[in-house]
Motif scaffolding. Structure first.
Motif, mmCIF file in Angstrom:
data_model
loop_
_atom_site.group_PDB
_atom_site.id
_atom_site.type_symbol
_atom_site.label_atom_id
_atom_site.label_comp_id
_atom_site.label_asym_id
_atom_site.label_seq_id
_atom_site.Cartn_x
_atom_site.Cartn_y
_atom_site.Cartn_z
ATOM 1 N N TYR A 1 -19.751 23.400 -44.426
ATOM 2 C CA TYR A 1 -18.441 23.020 -45.175
ATOM 3 C C TYR A 1 -17.160 23.866 -45.018
ATOM 4 C CZ TYR A 1 -22.357 21.052 -48.123
ATOM 5 O OH TYR A 1 -23.190 20.325 -48.578
ATOM 6 N N GLN A 2 -17.154 24.837 -44.722
ATOM 7 C CA GLN A 2 -15.938 25.810 -44.364
ATOM 8 C C GLN A 2 -15.219 25.199 -43.086
ATOM 9 O OE1 GLN A 2 -14.551 28.532 -46.229
ATOM 10 N NE2 GLN A 2 -12.920 27.942 -45.018
ATOM 11 N N ILE A 3 -16.226 24.853 -42.085
ATOM 12 C CA ILE A 3 -15.892 24.448 -40.776
ATOM 13 C C ILE A 3 -15.033 23.024 -40.915
ATOM 14 C CG2 ILE A 3 -16.563 23.516 -38.598
ATOM 15 C CD1 ILE A 3 -18.873 25.717 -38.757
ATOM 16 N N GLU A 4 -15.700 22.208 -41.902
ATOM 17 C CA GLU A 4 -15.086 20.744 -42.302
ATOM 18 C C GLU A 4 -13.925 21.055 -42.982
ATOM 19 O OE1 GLU A 4 -15.630 17.686 -41.219
ATOM 20 O OE2 GLU A 4 -17.233 18.807 -39.950
ATOM 21 N N LEU A 5 -13.580 22.195 -43.692
ATOM 22 C CA LEU A 5 -12.199 22.393 -44.310
ATOM 23 C C LEU A 5 -11.285 22.871 -43.292
ATOM 24 C CD1 LEU A 5 -13.492 24.476 -47.371
ATOM 25 C CD2 LEU A 5 -12.386 22.164 -47.292
ATOM 26 N N HIS A 6 -11.604 23.578 -42.387
ATOM 27 C CA HIS A 6 -10.765 23.874 -41.271
ATOM 28 C C HIS A 6 -10.413 22.813 -40.552
ATOM 29 C CE1 HIS A 6 -11.135 28.120 -42.341
ATOM 30 N NE2 HIS A 6 -12.208 28.089 -41.678
ATOM 31 N N LYS A 7 -11.321 21.991 -39.979
ATOM 32 C CA LYS A 7 -11.182 20.815 -39.387
ATOM 33 C C LYS A 7 -9.991 19.941 -39.879
ATOM 34 C CE LYS A 7 -14.586 18.987 -36.897
ATOM 35 N NZ LYS A 7 -16.038 18.683 -36.696
ATOM 36 N N ASN A 8 -10.317 19.709 -41.276
ATOM 37 C CA ASN A 8 -9.184 18.802 -41.950
ATOM 38 C C ASN A 8 -7.829 19.232 -42.117
ATOM 39 O OD1 ASN A 8 -11.541 16.871 -43.009
ATOM 40 N ND2 ASN A 8 -11.839 18.042 -44.867
ATOM 41 N N VAL A 9 -7.781 20.452 -42.063
ATOM 42 C CA VAL A 9 -6.377 21.075 -41.918
ATOM 43 C C VAL A 9 -5.714 20.998 -40.695
ATOM 44 C CG1 VAL A 9 -4.911 23.390 -41.868
ATOM 45 C CG2 VAL A 9 -6.690 22.874 -43.765
ATOM 46 N N VAL A 10 -6.613 21.092 -39.566
ATOM 47 C CA VAL A 10 -5.966 20.868 -38.230
ATOM 48 C C VAL A 10 -5.669 19.344 -38.010
ATOM 49 C CG1 VAL A 10 -6.694 21.075 -35.763
ATOM 50 C CG2 VAL A 10 -7.209 23.113 -37.331
ATOM 51 N N LYS A 11 -6.506 18.639 -38.362
ATOM 52 C CA LYS A 11 -6.423 16.971 -38.117
ATOM 53 C C LYS A 11 -5.077 16.515 -38.912
ATOM 54 C CE LYS A 11 -8.895 12.780 -37.392
ATOM 55 N NZ LYS A 11 -10.254 11.953 -37.346
ATOM 56 N N GLY A 12 -5.197 16.941 -40.082
ATOM 57 C CA GLY A 12 -4.083 16.579 -40.863
ATOM 58 C C GLY A 12 -2.650 17.042 -40.250
ATOM 59 N N GLU B 1 -9.892 20.269 -29.581
ATOM 60 C CA GLU B 1 -9.634 19.332 -28.638
ATOM 61 C C GLU B 1 -10.030 17.830 -28.968
ATOM 62 O OE1 GLU B 1 -10.502 18.163 -23.777
ATOM 63 O OE2 GLU B 1 -11.167 19.927 -24.629
ATOM 64 N N LYS B 2 -11.188 17.804 -29.650
ATOM 65 C CA LYS B 2 -11.595 16.436 -30.097
ATOM 66 C C LYS B 2 -10.684 15.900 -31.124
ATOM 67 C CE LYS B 2 -15.811 13.912 -32.120
ATOM 68 N NZ LYS B 2 -17.058 14.219 -32.711
ATOM 69 N N LEU B 3 -10.308 16.969 -32.008
ATOM 70 C CA LEU B 3 -9.414 16.197 -33.230
ATOM 71 C C LEU B 3 -8.148 15.835 -32.658
ATOM 72 C CD1 LEU B 3 -10.221 19.398 -35.677
ATOM 73 C CD2 LEU B 3 -11.002 17.185 -35.709
ATOM 74 N N GLY B 4 -7.597 16.586 -31.583
ATOM 75 C CA GLY B 4 -6.394 16.060 -30.928
ATOM 76 C C GLY B 4 -6.476 14.593 -30.302
ATOM 77 N N ASN B 5 -7.666 14.291 -29.681
ATOM 78 C CA ASN B 5 -7.817 13.148 -28.921
ATOM 79 C C ASN B 5 -8.189 11.981 -30.059
ATOM 80 O OD1 ASN B 5 -8.157 14.285 -26.577
ATOM 81 N ND2 ASN B 5 -10.090 14.631 -26.610
#
Length: 218
Positions: free
Chosen positions: A120-131, A162-166
């Motif tokens: 859940y924490q990892i998903e929170l971080h990923k959401n910040v980065v992708k946004g 890297e995947k989030l950027g792609n």
């Protein structure tokens, strides 16, 4: 390092990947020590826009050195904005028409809700980065770059930056990050009771993204 800028005859100054000639947006600052490092290296911060999620009053409470860094940046001509959310920054009334050569986010973090390895924490971080990446896309000059500096050891590698950027249409060039290249920079925890404490950056990289048509990394 200095070079002559033929357009205005002013010396162009560099610190690692960043030039005084670039229009730079630095977001999510903690105590503003990275921004102050760049400003000192350039001798001016007139081409820099620096934002924080915190209000100025909150910064005063959280970080012992923040006000000194802010004062230095203001003296150098920096534009400073508070309470700016990276997930909506491209629509901010002072930013929505702006374009930048470099957009930086150092050690993005969603706050300490769960343990770092928790899914859940990892998903929170990923959401910040992708946004952030989605908003940064709209704010880049044609040949501009988005830089994210982050830890890369487990569990931070699970963020899949890297995947989030792609996924938002950006392409990557990754380089090692060394904190000693930026004199005076302090990597702050930024959240909770230990917010003013520095953390060891350990194994980390700067993820340098560009739009696919302009893959020429500095």
């Amino acid at each position: 390092m200095e070079m002559v800028n033929l357009e205005n005859d002013k010396p162009e100054k560099w610190i690692k990947h960043y030039s005084s000639s670039y229009k730079i947006l630095l977001v999510g600052e903690g105590n503003f020590s990275f921004a102050a490092c760049l400003g000192r290296a350039f001798g001016s911060a007139a081409n820099m826009v620096i934002t924080s999620l915190d209000s100025r009053e909150m910064l005063m409470r959280k970080y012992s050195g923040a006000m000194a860094n802010l004062k230095k940046l203001e003296e150098l001509g920096c534009t400073i904005m508070h309470e700016v959310d990276v997930n909506t920054m491209s629509q901010h009334y002072l930013l929505k028409l702006a374009k930048f050569d470099r957009i930086l986010f150092n050690f993005p973090h969603a706050g300490f809700i769960y343990r770092e390895h928790d899914s859940y924490q990892i998903e929170l971080h990923k959401n910040v980065v992708k946004g952030f990446l989605r908003n940064a896309w709209d704010m880049l000059n044609e040949k501009g770059e988005v830089h994210i500096t982050s830890k890369t050891a487990h569990p931070f590698n699970l963020w899949e930056i890297e995947k989030l950027g792609n996924e938002v249409g950006l392409r990557l060039h990754k380089v090692p990050f060394c904190i000693w290249d930026y004199p005076g920079y302090e990597s702050k925890i930024r959240d909770g009771l230990r917010c003013d404490q520095s953390f060891p950056v350990g194994q980390c990289s700067t993820f340098k993204f560009q739009k696919p048509s302009y893959i020429i990394f500095s």
